[in-house]
Scaffold this motif. Structure first.
Motif, PDB file in Angstrom:
ATOM      1  N   GLU A  94       5.074 -11.126   3.335  1.00  0.00           N
ATOM      2  CA  GLU A  94       5.089 -10.145   4.413  1.00  0.00           C
ATOM      3  C   GLU A  94       6.416  -9.397   4.459  1.00  0.00           C
ATOM      4  O   GLU A  94       6.451  -8.191   4.729  1.00  0.00           O
ATOM      5  N   ARG A  95       7.501 -10.119   4.182  1.00  0.00           N
ATOM      6  CA  ARG A  95       8.808  -9.464   4.200  1.00  0.00           C
ATOM      7  C   ARG A  95       8.903  -8.421   3.086  1.00  0.00           C
ATOM      8  O   ARG A  95       9.408  -7.310   3.308  1.00  0.00           O
ATOM      9  N   ILE A  96       8.419  -8.762   1.902  1.00  0.00           N
ATOM     10  CA  ILE A  96       8.437  -7.817   0.786  1.00  0.00           C
ATOM     11  C   ILE A  96       7.572  -6.597   1.108  1.00  0.00           C
ATOM     12  O   ILE A  96       7.931  -5.454   0.798  1.00  0.00           O
ATOM     13  N   GLU A  97       6.427  -6.827   1.740  1.00  0.00           N
ATOM     14  CA  GLU A  97       5.543  -5.717   2.095  1.00  0.00           C
ATOM     15  C   GLU A  97       6.227  -4.768   3.068  1.00  0.00           C
ATOM     16  O   GLU A  97       6.093  -3.540   2.969  1.00  0.00           O
ATOM     17  N   ILE A 102       9.460  -4.306   3.336  1.00  0.00           N
ATOM     18  CA  ILE A 102      10.507  -3.602   2.591  1.00  0.00           C
ATOM     19  C   ILE A 102       9.899  -2.458   1.784  1.00  0.00           C
ATOM     20  O   ILE A 102      10.439  -1.345   1.752  1.00  0.00           O
ATOM     21  N   GLU A 103       8.769  -2.732   1.138  1.00  0.00           N
ATOM     22  CA  GLU A 103       8.101  -1.685   0.354  1.00  0.00           C
ATOM     23  C   GLU A 103       7.628  -0.545   1.247  1.00  0.00           C
ATOM     24  O   GLU A 103       7.684   0.629   0.860  1.00  0.00           O
ATOM     25  N   GLU A 104       7.147  -0.873   2.442  1.00  0.00           N
ATOM     26  CA  GLU A 104       6.704   0.160   3.390  1.00  0.00           C
ATOM     27  C   GLU A 104       7.881   1.030   3.815  1.00  0.00           C
ATOM     28  O   GLU A 104       7.767   2.258   3.899  1.00  0.00           O
ATOM     29  N   MET A 105       9.038   0.403   4.075  1.00  0.00           N
ATOM     30  CA  MET A 105      10.236   1.158   4.440  1.00  0.00           C
ATOM     31  C   MET A 105      10.688   2.028   3.272  1.00  0.00           C
ATOM     32  O   MET A 105      11.042   3.199   3.447  1.00  0.00           O
ATOM     33  N   TRP A 106      10.660   1.466   2.083  1.00  0.00           N
ATOM     34  CA  TRP A 106      11.064   2.165   0.876  1.00  0.00           C
ATOM     35  C   TRP A 106      10.198   3.409   0.655  1.00  0.00           C
ATOM     36  O   TRP A 106      10.695   4.499   0.384  1.00  0.00           O
ATOM     37  N   ALA A 107       8.883   3.241   0.833  1.00  0.00           N
ATOM     38  CA  ALA A 107       7.965   4.361   0.624  1.00  0.00           C
ATOM     39  C   ALA A 107       8.145   5.441   1.680  1.00  0.00           C
ATOM     40  O   ALA A 107       7.916   6.627   1.420  1.00  0.00           O
ATOM     41  N   GLY A 108       8.585   5.046   2.872  1.00  0.00           N
ATOM     42  CA  GLY A 108       8.722   6.013   3.952  1.00  0.00           C
ATOM     43  C   GLY A 108      10.021   6.784   3.930  1.00  0.00           C
ATOM     44  O   GLY A 108      10.160   7.789   4.641  1.00  0.00           O
ATOM     45  N   ASN A 109      10.983   6.342   3.143  1.00  0.00           N
ATOM     46  CA  ASN A 109      12.278   7.023   3.073  1.00  0.00           C
ATOM     47  C   ASN A 109      12.251   8.163   2.065  1.00  0.00           C
ATOM     48  O   ASN A 109      11.643   8.053   1.002  1.00  0.00           O
ATOM     49  N   GLU A 110      12.927   9.244   2.414  1.00  0.00           N
ATOM     50  CA  GLU A 110      13.026  10.371   1.494  1.00  0.00           C
ATOM     51  C   GLU A 110      13.805   9.970   0.241  1.00  0.00           C
ATOM     52  O   GLU A 110      13.433  10.334  -0.879  1.00  0.00           O
TER      53      GLU A 110
END
Length: 221
Positions: free
Chosen positions: A105-108, A110-118
């Motif tokens: 869940e933590r990795i997910e 992080i990936e969601e934050m990563w995808a949302g950043n410009e």
């Protein structure tokens, strides 16, 4: 040196980290002093660091039946930190090591934050990285030099002590100071050997052979 180590941490994974986990124990009281500490640490980086930060709450097992949302709502300091990180947080149970979903869940998240950043990662300032490396090298060199000086002074003191010590056969000294003030270390330096056995809560002196020509008795409080 601690500040340089913290600031240099992002330079260890060029071109920059995808995520910064701001680790905070849920048992903490995020008062004004604690918030100043968090701000001082994060201010070592550029303002963009918050876009790549996620709060990692530890000691989730401490919550009991309370939810993490209830814990955050009960503490204005935690609310400020979570809001600063874009309402991104994850709770880690320190006792349940068998729960593999915690990591997934933590990795997910992080990936969601990563995808949302410009920008996919926090950009490393190469010029600043070079400055930090130079400062750390200079500090290490100064520390090594200071260590050599201290060792040389210790050898000289030991030689003086052994050659010109007072012939008094029984010396009693009391070391007085706060807990963790260095009483045991001071006693060991005076003896030029490790005589005090140290633990976190107390220290005691090894028994002195009553047949020794010279006896020293130390108490430390």
């Amino acid at each position: 040196m601690d500040k340089l180590e913290i600031e240099n941490s992002v330079n260890l994974c060029p071109p920059g980290p995808h995520a910064v986990l701001l680790v905070i124990p849920l048992i903490i009281n995020a008062d004004a002093s604690y918030l100043r500490s968090v701000q001082e640490h994060m201010s070592l980086f550029r303002e963009e660091i918050w876009k790549h930060s996620l709060v990692l709450f530890t000691f989730g097992d401490w919550l009991g039946v309370k939810t993490v949302e209830e814990r955050i709502e009960s503490d204005e300091g935690l609310q400020w930190i979570v809001n600063k990180c874009g309402n991104r947080y994850h709770v880690l149970n320190n006792k349940d090591h068998s729960d593999k979903t915690q990591v997934k869940e933590r990795i997910e998240k992080i990936e969601e934050m990563w995808a949302g950043n410009e920008d996919p990662h926090y950009e490393v300032d190469l010029d600043r990285a070079a400055q930090i490396e130079a400062k750390m090298e200079a500090a290490d060199k100064a520390a090594r030099r200071l260590k050599e000086i201290n060792e040389r002074q210790s050898r000289v003191l030991k030689e003086v002590y052994e050659s010109e010590r007072d012939p008094v056969t029984d010396i009693r000294i009391v070391l007085v100071g706060q807990k963790c003030s260095g009483k045991s270390s001071a006693g060991n330096r005076i003896f030029f050997k490790k005589k005090f056995n140290r633990t976190f809560n107390r220290a005691w002196l090894e028994k002195v052979n009553p047949h020794d020509d010279e006896k020293k008795t130390f108490n430390r409080f």
